[in-house]
Structures are given as structure tokens and as C-alpha cells.
Design an enzyme around this catalytic site. Structure first.
Site, PDB file in Angstrom:
ATOM      1  N   SER A  43      65.705   7.336  32.427  1.00  0.00           N
ATOM      2  CA  SER A  43      66.035   7.383  33.849  1.00  0.00           C
ATOM      3  C   SER A  43      66.363   8.799  34.308  1.00  0.00           C
ATOM      4  O   SER A  43      67.163   9.503  33.683  1.00  0.00           O
ATOM      5  CB  SER A  43      67.248   6.464  34.087  1.00  0.00           C
ATOM      6  OG  SER A  43      67.964   6.880  35.230  1.00  0.00           O
ATOM      7  N   GLY A  44      65.790   9.174  35.438  1.00  0.00           N
ATOM      8  CA  GLY A  44      66.106  10.486  36.014  1.00  0.00           C
ATOM      9  C   GLY A  44      67.559  10.558  36.436  1.00  0.00           C
ATOM     10  O   GLY A  44      68.234  11.577  36.240  1.00  0.00           O
ATOM     11  N   LEU A  45      68.037   9.439  37.004  1.00  0.00           N
ATOM     12  CA  LEU A  45      69.434   9.413  37.445  1.00  0.00           C
ATOM     13  C   LEU A  45      70.376   9.622  36.262  1.00  0.00           C
ATOM     14  O   LEU A  45      71.278  10.459  36.309  1.00  0.00           O
ATOM     15  CB  LEU A  45      69.740   8.066  38.124  1.00  0.00           C
ATOM     16  CG  LEU A  45      71.214   7.813  38.445  1.00  0.00           C
ATOM     17  CD1 LEU A  45      71.747   8.821  39.444  1.00  0.00           C
ATOM     18  CD2 LEU A  45      71.425   6.389  38.968  1.00  0.00           C
ATOM     19  N   ASP A  55      70.972  13.974  40.713  1.00  0.00           N
ATOM     20  CA  ASP A  55      69.607  13.453  40.599  1.00  0.00           C
ATOM     21  C   ASP A  55      68.748  14.084  41.703  1.00  0.00           C
ATOM     22  O   ASP A  55      68.133  13.382  42.498  1.00  0.00           O
ATOM     23  CB  ASP A  55      69.665  11.919  40.712  1.00  0.00           C
ATOM     24  CG  ASP A  55      68.329  11.262  40.385  1.00  0.00           C
ATOM     25  OD1 ASP A  55      67.441  11.946  39.838  1.00  0.00           O
ATOM     26  OD2 ASP A  55      68.181  10.057  40.687  1.00  0.00           O
ATOM     27  N   ASP A  82      60.963   8.500  33.738  1.00  0.00           N
ATOM     28  CA  ASP A  82      61.067   8.633  35.184  1.00  0.00           C
ATOM     29  C   ASP A  82      60.808  10.112  35.495  1.00  0.00           C
ATOM     30  O   ASP A  82      61.688  10.945  35.335  1.00  0.00           O
ATOM     31  CB  ASP A  82      62.491   8.208  35.580  1.00  0.00           C
ATOM     32  CG  ASP A  82      62.805   8.491  37.036  1.00  0.00           C
ATOM     33  OD1 ASP A  82      61.895   8.922  37.768  1.00  0.00           O
ATOM     34  OD2 ASP A  82      63.968   8.258  37.417  1.00  0.00           O
ATOM     35  N   ASP A  84      60.255  11.518  38.343  1.00  0.00           N
ATOM     36  CA  ASP A  84      60.511  11.865  39.753  1.00  0.00           C
ATOM     37  C   ASP A  84      59.176  12.047  40.496  1.00  0.00           C
ATOM     38  O   ASP A  84      58.335  11.176  40.447  1.00  0.00           O
ATOM     39  CB  ASP A  84      61.412  13.099  39.851  1.00  0.00           C
ATOM     40  CG  ASP A  84      62.819  12.818  39.322  1.00  0.00           C
ATOM     41  OD1 ASP A  84      63.171  11.628  39.196  1.00  0.00           O
ATOM     42  OD2 ASP A  84      63.547  13.768  39.021  1.00  0.00           O
ATOM     43  N   GLU A 111      56.948   9.092  41.582  1.00  0.00           N
ATOM     44  CA  GLU A 111      57.259   8.417  42.854  1.00  0.00           C
ATOM     45  C   GLU A 111      56.703   9.224  44.019  1.00  0.00           C
ATOM     46  O   GLU A 111      56.615  10.461  43.939  1.00  0.00           O
ATOM     47  CB  GLU A 111      58.773   8.213  42.983  1.00  0.00           C
ATOM     48  CG  GLU A 111      59.583   9.489  43.041  1.00  0.00           C
ATOM     49  CD  GLU A 111      61.062   9.280  42.704  1.00  0.00           C
ATOM     50  OE1 GLU A 111      61.367   8.643  41.683  1.00  0.00           O
ATOM     51  OE2 GLU A 111      61.911   9.770  43.474  1.00  0.00           O
ATOM     52  N   LYS A 117      63.334  15.806  45.019  1.00  0.00           N
ATOM     53  CA  LYS A 117      63.669  14.469  45.510  1.00  0.00           C
ATOM     54  C   LYS A 117      65.185  14.250  45.459  1.00  0.00           C
ATOM     55  O   LYS A 117      65.940  15.072  44.934  1.00  0.00           O
ATOM     56  CB  LYS A 117      62.961  13.391  44.671  1.00  0.00           C
ATOM     57  CG  LYS A 117      63.021  13.530  43.183  1.00  0.00           C
ATOM     58  CD  LYS A 117      64.321  13.138  42.478  1.00  0.00           C
ATOM     59  CE  LYS A 117      64.894  11.820  42.891  1.00  0.00           C
ATOM     60  NZ  LYS A 117      64.967  10.860  41.766  1.00  0.00           N
ATOM     61  N   ASN A 119      68.003  10.724  44.869  1.00  0.00           N
ATOM     62  CA  ASN A 119      68.013   9.336  44.406  1.00  0.00           C
ATOM     63  C   ASN A 119      67.779   8.369  45.560  1.00  0.00           C
ATOM     64  O   ASN A 119      68.285   8.564  46.665  1.00  0.00           O
ATOM     65  CB  ASN A 119      69.343   9.027  43.712  1.00  0.00           C
ATOM     66  CG  ASN A 119      69.321   7.663  43.056  1.00  0.00           C
ATOM     67  OD1 ASN A 119      69.613   6.653  43.698  1.00  0.00           O
ATOM     68  ND2 ASN A 119      68.943   7.624  41.801  1.00  0.00           N
ATOM     69  N   SER A 120      67.027   7.315  45.296  1.00  0.00           N
ATOM     70  CA  SER A 120      66.615   6.371  46.337  1.00  0.00           C
ATOM     71  C   SER A 120      67.801   5.665  47.000  1.00  0.00           C
ATOM     72  O   SER A 120      67.686   5.154  48.114  1.00  0.00           O
ATOM     73  CB  SER A 120      65.696   5.308  45.741  1.00  0.00           C
ATOM     74  OG  SER A 120      64.583   5.931  45.179  1.00  0.00           O
ATOM     75  N   ARG A 156      55.061   4.843  41.575  1.00  0.00           N
ATOM     76  CA  ARG A 156      56.226   4.192  42.186  1.00  0.00           C
ATOM     77  C   ARG A 156      56.149   4.357  43.704  1.00  0.00           C
ATOM     78  O   ARG A 156      56.022   5.467  44.217  1.00  0.00           O
ATOM     79  CB  ARG A 156      57.485   4.836  41.627  1.00  0.00           C
ATOM     80  CG  ARG A 156      58.748   4.520  42.396  1.00  0.00           C
ATOM     81  CD  ARG A 156      59.929   4.941  41.570  1.00  0.00           C
ATOM     82  NE  ARG A 156      61.127   5.145  42.358  1.00  0.00           N
ATOM     83  CZ  ARG A 156      62.285   5.512  41.849  1.00  0.00           C
ATOM     84  NH1 ARG A 156      62.405   5.734  40.554  1.00  0.00           N
ATOM     85  NH2 ARG A 156      63.335   5.683  42.640  1.00  0.00           N
ATOM     86  N   HIS A 187      59.942  -0.311  44.514  1.00  0.00           N
ATOM     87  CA  HIS A 187      61.397  -0.185  44.509  1.00  0.00           C
ATOM     88  C   HIS A 187      61.975  -0.762  45.802  1.00  0.00           C
ATOM     89  O   HIS A 187      61.333  -0.740  46.852  1.00  0.00           O
ATOM     90  CB  HIS A 187      61.793   1.285  44.364  1.00  0.00           C
ATOM     91  CG  HIS A 187      63.148   1.453  43.750  1.00  0.00           C
ATOM     92  ND1 HIS A 187      63.903   0.412  43.276  1.00  0.00           N
ATOM     93  CD2 HIS A 187      63.901   2.577  43.516  1.00  0.00           C
ATOM     94  CE1 HIS A 187      65.043   0.852  42.795  1.00  0.00           C
ATOM     95  NE2 HIS A 187      65.064   2.165  42.930  1.00  0.00           N
TER      96      HIS A 187
HETATM   97  C1  SPV Z   1      66.292   6.203  37.946  1.00  0.00           C
HETATM   98  O1  SPV Z   1      66.747   5.446  37.097  1.00  0.00           O
HETATM   99  O2  SPV Z   1      66.483   7.408  37.918  1.00  0.00           O
HETATM  100  C2  SPV Z   1      65.496   5.675  39.034  1.00  0.00           C
HETATM  101  C3  SPV Z   1      65.751   4.344  39.493  1.00  0.00           C
HETATM  102  O3  SPV Z   1      64.716   6.415  39.552  1.00  0.00           O
HETATM  103  S1  SPV Z   1      66.782   4.480  40.827  1.00  0.00           S
HETATM  104  O4  SPV Z   1      67.958   5.174  40.445  1.00  0.00           O
HETATM  105  O5  SPV Z   1      67.042   3.113  41.226  1.00  0.00           O
HETATM  106  O6  SPV Z   1      66.083   5.199  41.874  1.00  0.00           O
HETATM  107 MG    MG Z   2      64.953   8.330  39.208  1.00  0.00          MG
END
Ligand code: SPV
Ligand code: MG
Length: 550
Positions: A43-45, A55, A82, A84, A111, A117, A119-120, A156, A187
């Protein structure tokens, strides 16, 4: 065994629902694998959070790559990373795919947002989306770059996050599929899975569908199956679990200034070692390291006696702790042993054990030291006598080569005998004099000298026949351990055992088929028994020529 990329492809395209669990470093990746998950979501986060940054592409793509390399090395299951937005344009994506494949990463998710970017779940509506054509270019670039046909590219779609609606989400998903994406990750940040299920129904399995139910977590998993979702990503839960545990532990230890109430609630240190596969390294060291590094003996030092001939000097401490040139004899000995890589050092104390304050040693005790001699002291250290053990008297000062050469010996039992004293031996002065099968010929090719007996003046034996003096150092190796134990048991069964010295043990050891090997030396050592010895010891430790007196 299928490649990791092929395993990931199977997870995406197989029937039924599969799960990827988040990991953010080598350790958490390993935990994911051990839990039984068939794949990892890098996971990027959480990777960025674990690095202490946001993130927002604050960690560079090569720093992410480095993290992935640790995760890949620590595991054998596929990793979907991930990525990004791909950290730039189509060209950045090409280079990324190349590097990911080199590190054994099975797939890349990109994505359709803009670099850098965010975080969503942070102000999702405000985030601009990429042009469809531009994003399709990245997908094509990735697919054209990959060397392994099974490497997976996941596209994504952020249209629902950005509030652009289902139709836009569908339009994008279809464009990305057509551009070559192996799967679509749709997502959503809604608290229920309504829009995701609506998409899934319309999508109708055109390509594998991946979801991230972080916000709609209360949706029963069975409904994901019913909507023919291919893969569910649990996207951040190991890091969140770790954060709770770390916060609670830190707060408690801080408040209580103690570990007592924490220890039972955290894994033992040996669990860390297990996860690190420390055992494997120990086995590899056995196999690959030079013998002299791995096969260093442990040492047992006999330091129970006070040394009453030294009078006041040993009133407050055993003679092993007598300072010579400002440093206790025993400290010098321990230092010498450590210079040879000998780390496991046990000292058997007797008289004033509390004065033996040397770091890093194991302190044992002969409680009966006043009524027994040094063989009883050695018996107190029996669990420490192993198949490669150096046994030494605690009042020994030696030039370092003596231990160096002794620990090279491969005989079951080897004793060090000083032949230099031979001419000077009289019957007047006591010492551990020994008769050997051959005298010290002082030639480079020394013959196989063996102990014949230790001389006992009480039994009327003349010291004049001695070939030298045992200095109080011996090495036990391999089968020597069995022999030593057998002899010791024999002697222990006798009522006069407390009167025995280590020389009595040596005398018993000569009865075996292979008597102890003799390593001759010529001077270069001292033991400290009386006041003149203290003077000489001081000269000796300064590296000056000294005269060993008998
Ligand atoms: C991540 O896990 O970094 C994601 C998923 O991209 S989210 O955090 O839901 O965007
Ligand atoms: Mg991410």
C-alpha cells in the site's frame, strides 16, 4: 512452482474471491504470508506512513522500490504494488515496471490521477483526474515493457472517489481494459457498497474487478462474492493494528517507567528472531564460516581459591582478582580470551564471589570452596564443559599465542606443559609436574607428546623425572567431553573427592586409550602464588623479560 506473477494472475482470473492483505515493509509482508494470504498489497498509504511521510509522493519512487525489495526478499507470495500514478508520465511507468520485475514484484496498480497524488480519502472530490488517453498511454507503456507475460497491470479508476459518477467510471474502466489492463480496481469512499455493486453489475465481468472496502467494511464478504468481485484488498489494517499496539505500549511504558506490565502482552524477543530466520544464519555459519570463527571454544575459569599465601593482598578478594599493573589477573585473562573470539566465558568463584565484577561473564559458584580443591570447583561448572571447552586456572597470565595454539588442537584432551622449567625442578617446590612419553624436542615437527602421569610428591614420586610443568590450561574437544565426564564421575564417587585437583583428573584420563595430548611451551606464562610472583607478574604484563621462579 509458479512464478509470483503467474500466481497473481491466477488470483485475478481464477473463479471465486481472493484476498490481498496490506504490508508496508519486510516484516509485515512476512506476517501476511504466514497468516495464509495468497498475496500482498504493498500500500502506498502504509508504506509512506511507515516511513513517516505523507501519502503524497513524499517518498521517492526509488525509496518505495527499496521497501518493495525488502518485502519481496522476505516472502514468496505475489506482491501487487500500489504505484500511485506511476510517479510521472508513461516513461516513468516503463522504468518502474522494469525495476519492479527485477525485484520480483508480481504486479503494478496505477491510478488515474495526477502526480503528485494525494490519498483518495483526503478531500477526494477536489482531486483532478488524468485524461483518459494519457492514462491509457501509461497502461500500454507498462504492458509493452513487462518481460514476464504474467506480470499484471491493474488500472485503478478514481471517478467515483472524485464524484464524477458511475457512467464516467464505466467509460474509464472500459478504456483501460481496452488499453491492456489485466484488471480494474474500482475505488469508492462510500460507507456502503452500493455504487461498487452497481458498477459490478454493469461491468459484468469484462475484466477481473478489484475492490478496497476500507470505508464500506461492514459489507458482508458474501456479497462481494455474489457480485463476482475477483479480489478484495484489505488495504491498511496491519499498519493500523501496529499503530494501536505501539501507541498503547509507548504510553504505558512512559507512564509507568517500567516494562513489567507490558512484557506479557508483547511478543518475546525470540519471536523477532524467528521472523528474521536467525536459525538459518546460524546453520549457514556452520557451513560457510572459517572454522576458527565459528568453532571458538567456550571457556571455564577456576577462580574459587583465595590464595592465602598472598596474605593481606587476598583478604578482600580471591587471587584471580588481584590487580597486576592496575588490572585484575582475571580481567586480563578474559580480555585475552576475547581477543581470540572466545565469548562464552564462565568463571567459577568461591572466595568473595561478589568481588568478581567483570562484564559479560557467567559467574558460577563453588559453595564448598573452603573444604574442597579445584576439581570440585571444575565440577561446579560441568554444564559449561562442552565438546569444545577451554579450562583455565584463574591466576594465569599467558602470552596470547598459547591460547591461540591450544584452541587449534584437535585432540580430545590437550594440556599445556612448560618444558622450560625442566632443568630447575627440585623436589622442594611444589608444582603440577608431569611425565610425558617424549621430552620437548623443541623442533618444528614436534612428536605426538602424550601425558604419562602427574607427579605426586606425597606418594614419594621425585619431581626430577618430570618433563615439565602443567600450566593449568587444557582443552576438551569432541570425544574428550565423554572421557572427562567419565573420569570425573569416577572420581566423584570417591569419598576423598574434595581433596582432588585437576591433576588427579588428568591422571585418571591417562588410563584411556588416547591419553591427553601435550602441547609443549617454553616459558611465556606465570601463575601467581606468592608475593615475588606478584612482582614478576607486573614485569610480565609490561612485556618485559621476567624470570619464572620455581
Ligand atoms: C493505499 O492503500 O495506499 C491505497 C488505497 O491506495 S486507499 O488508501 O484506500 O486509497
Ligand atoms: Mg495508495
Amino acid at each position: 512452482m509458479k512464478s509470483r506473477a503467474a500466481q497473481l494472475r491466477d488470483l485475478l482470473t481464477g473463479n471465486g474471491l481472493n484476498f490481498l492483505m496490506e504490508a508496508h515493509n519486510g516484516l509485515s509482508a512476512k506476517i501476511v504470508e504466514e497468516a495464509g494470504f495468497p498475496g500482498i498489497w504493498a500500500s502506498g498509504l502504509t508504506m509512506s506512513a511507515a516511513l513517516g511521510v505523507r501519502d503524497n509522493n513524499e517518498a521517492s519512487w526509488t525509496q518505495v522500490l527499496e521497501t518493495l525489495e525488502f518485502m519481496s526478499d522476505a516472502t514468496s507470495i505475489p506482491i501487487l504494488v500500489d504505484g500511485d500514478t506511476g510517479y510521472g508520465d508513461f516513461n516513468s511507468v516503463r522504468r518502474l515496471v522494469k525495476k519492479l520485475e527485477q525485484r520480483g514484484v508480481a504486479g503494478l496498480c496505477i491510478e488515474d490521477k495526477l502526480f503528485p497524488k494525494t490519498n483518495s480519502f483526503i478531500n477526494g472530490e477536489a482531486q483532478p483526474l488524468a485524461e483518459i488517453a494519457e492514462f491509457c498511454g501509461k497502461i500500454k507503456a507498462a504492458k509493452d515493457t513487462q518481460q514476464d507475460p504474467n506480470f499484471c497491470l491493474v488500472a485503478r479508476v478514481e471517478a467515483l472517489i472524485a464524484g464524477w459518477g458511475l457512467a464516467e467510471a464505466m467509460r474509464r474502466a472500459e478504456a483501460y481494459r481496452a488499453a491492456g489492463a489485466d484488471a480494474i480496481l474500482m475505488h469508492s469512499k462510500k460507507k456502503d457498497a452500493g455504487e461498487i455493486f452497481e458498477f459490478a453489475r454493469t461491468w459484468d465481468g469484462r475484466a477481473p474487478l478489484i475492490i478496497v472496502p476500507t470505508m464500506y467494511y461492514s459489507t458482508p464478504t458474501q456479497q462481494f462474492r455474489a457480485h463476482k468481485i475477483s479480489v478484495v484488498i484489505w488495504a491498511n489494517h496491519l499498519l493500523r493494528a501496529a499503530i494501536s499496539a505501539m501507541q498503547q505500549t509507548a504510553a504505558k511504558v512512559y507512564k509507568e517507567e517500567s516494562l513489567t506490565n507490558v512484557e506479557d502482552h508483547i511478543v518475546p524477543v525470540k519471536e523477532i528472531f524467528r521472523l528474521q530466520k536467525s536459525e538459518e544464519l546460524i546453520a549457514a555459519e556452520e557451513k560457510y564460516l572459517q572454522p576458527s570463527f565459528t568453532k571458538q571454544p567456550n571457556a571455564v575459569i577456576l577462580a574459587a581459591s583465595r590464595g592465602s599465601e598472598l596474605g593481606e593482598l587476598t583478604q578482600a578478594r580471591p587471587k584471580a582478582m588481584l590487580p597486576i599493573g592496575g588490572k585484575p589477573i582475571l580481567a586480563r585473562l578474559v580480555e585475552d580470551l576475547r581477543s581470540h573470539g572466545i565469548r562464552d566465558i564462565a568463571v567459577v568463584a568461591g572466595y568473595k564471589p561478589e568481588t568478581i565484577t567483570i562484564d559479560g561473564i557467567t559467574l558460577l559458584h563453588n559453595p564448598d570452596f573452603e573444604h574442597s580443591k579445584d576439581l570440585a570447583t571444575l565440577a561446579c561448572a560441568l554444564p559449561k564443559v562442552k565438546d569444545n571447552t577451554l579450562i583455565l586456572y584463574g591466576d594465569l597470565l599467558l602470552r596470547r599465542y598459547i591460547v591461540r595454539d591450544l584452541i587449534e588442537s584437535d585432540a580430545p584432551i590437550t594440556i599445556v606443559v612448560d618444558s622450560n622449567v625442566r632443568q630447575k625442578i627440585t623436589d622442594k617446590v611444589k608444582g603440577d609436574y608431569v611425565v610425558c612419553n617424549v621430552p620437548d624436542e623443541r623442533s618444528v615437527f614436534s612428536p605426538d607428546a602424550r601425558l604419562v602421569k602427574c607427579l605426586n610428591s606425597a606418594a614419594g614420586e621425585s619431581f626430577r623425572q618430570a618433563h615439565g610443568q602443567w600450566i593449568g590450561a587444557l582443552l576438551v574437544r569432541g570425544p574428550g567431553l565423554g572421557l572427562l565426564k567419565e573420569s570425573l564421575t569416577r572420581l566423584q564417587s570417591r569419598s576423598d573427592f574434595p581433596n582432588f585437583s585437576v591433576t588427579d583428573l588428568l591422571d585418571d584420563l591417562v588410563t584411556f586409550e588416547h591419553p591427553p595430548r601435550v602441547m609443549y611451551i617454553s616459558g611465556d606464562w606465570l601463575d601467581v602464588n606468592n608475593l615475588p610472583d606478584v612482582e614478576r607478574a607486573s614485569t610480565f604484563t609490561q612485556g618485559l623479560t621476567y624470570q619464572r621462579q620455581l
